[in-house]
Design a protein around this motif. Structure first.
Motif: not given
Length: 259
Positions: A109-129, A188-196
């Motif tokens: 799939r093709k994703e816009s830069p804003s969508v990719r940024l949202a993926w990255k931000i959300c992955s880090v936020v839920v990991s710290f949660m 731990i798996a959440s942080f690993a998922s965010a990194y991946i």
């Protein structure tokens, strides 16, 4: 079949869950994502589910004692952290579960830069949660307990025994312990998922979704050079540097026979 946000819904097929497709090495980090995303989701959701069962037991205990005796049961610490644990489990499952299914059904799939940024931000936020959840749950379960206000310790113990399970001491409740233990590897798996996810998005932005073994050659590698005219000296020979570069022998001109 309908196409929503550029995603063809006909790609949603049971056959995509076959191991040959889920762990297809054609796509970069696909096998790793399929495994680690699921570990994060499963562990956090199980922790949430077991914690919910314990939460329900303590709420029933509070209602039962207060209904029969009119006394107030104080168990807000566990009720609060168990409620937050439910929220964290849903958040982790939403982010990495969505990423799992999107990568499973639409890996190209093709994703816009804003969508990719949202993926990255959300992955880090839920990991710290999840990290905050793990720390708070551990502290509360290890140090807190349910109590009854306005009575002596002996009377409190009597009312809890009369009511039956759960144990008012949280660390002696197997459901509380199980929920607390599972949230740590889930975090731990959440942080690993965010990194991946970050590494995968970085790779896709540069090289696309395919792994290096399956990527087509770049235009430069497949380009054809146009012929370039070579300078020639007045005597008809190539210059020494040009001849050496192209592997030509630089010989002196031979006299015409008979001269």
């Amino acid at each position: 079949m309908a196409v929503i946000w550029g995603l063809d819904l006909k790609e949603i097929q049971w056959g995509k869950f076959k191991s040959a497709n889920m762990f297809d090495k054609k796509y970069h980090l696909r096998t790793t994502k399929m495994i680690v995303y699921q570990i994060a989701m499963i562990l956090c959701v199980i922790s949430e589910s077991v914690g919910t069962a314990a939460l329900s037991d303590y709420v029933d205990q509070q209602d039962g004692i207060q209904t029969r005796t009119g006394l107030h049961v104080e168990n807000n610490a566990y009720v609060g952290i168990a409620s937050y644990n439910i929220f964290v489990g849903i958040a982790v499952a939403t982010i990495f579960g969505s990423a799992f299914f999107f990568d499973l059904f639409w890996p190209e799939r093709k994703e816009s830069p804003s969508v990719r940024l949202a993926w990255k931000i959300c992955s880090v936020v839920v990991s710290f949660m999840a990290l905050a959840d793990a720390i708070a749950t551990t502290v509360i379960v290890a140090t807190k307990r349910a109590s009854i206000k306005g009575v002596t310790p002996e009377e409190e113990a009597f009312y809890f025994r009369q009511n039956g399970p759960p144990n008012p001491i949280y660390r002696h409740n197997n459901e509380c312990l199980t929920s607390t233990i599972l949230i740590w590897p889930g975090m731990i798996a959440s942080f690993a998922s965010a990194y991946i996810m970050w590494k995968s998005i970085q790779h896709d932005d540069i090289h696309g979704p395919y792994s290096s073994k399956y990527r087509s050659k770049s235009p430069e590698a497949g380009s054809i050079d146009m012929p370039v005219s070579k300078p020639v000296e007045p005597n008809g020979n190539l210059p020494a540097t040009t001849a050496a570069a192209h592997g030509y022998a630089h010989s002196q001109p031979q006299p015409y026979p008979g001269t």
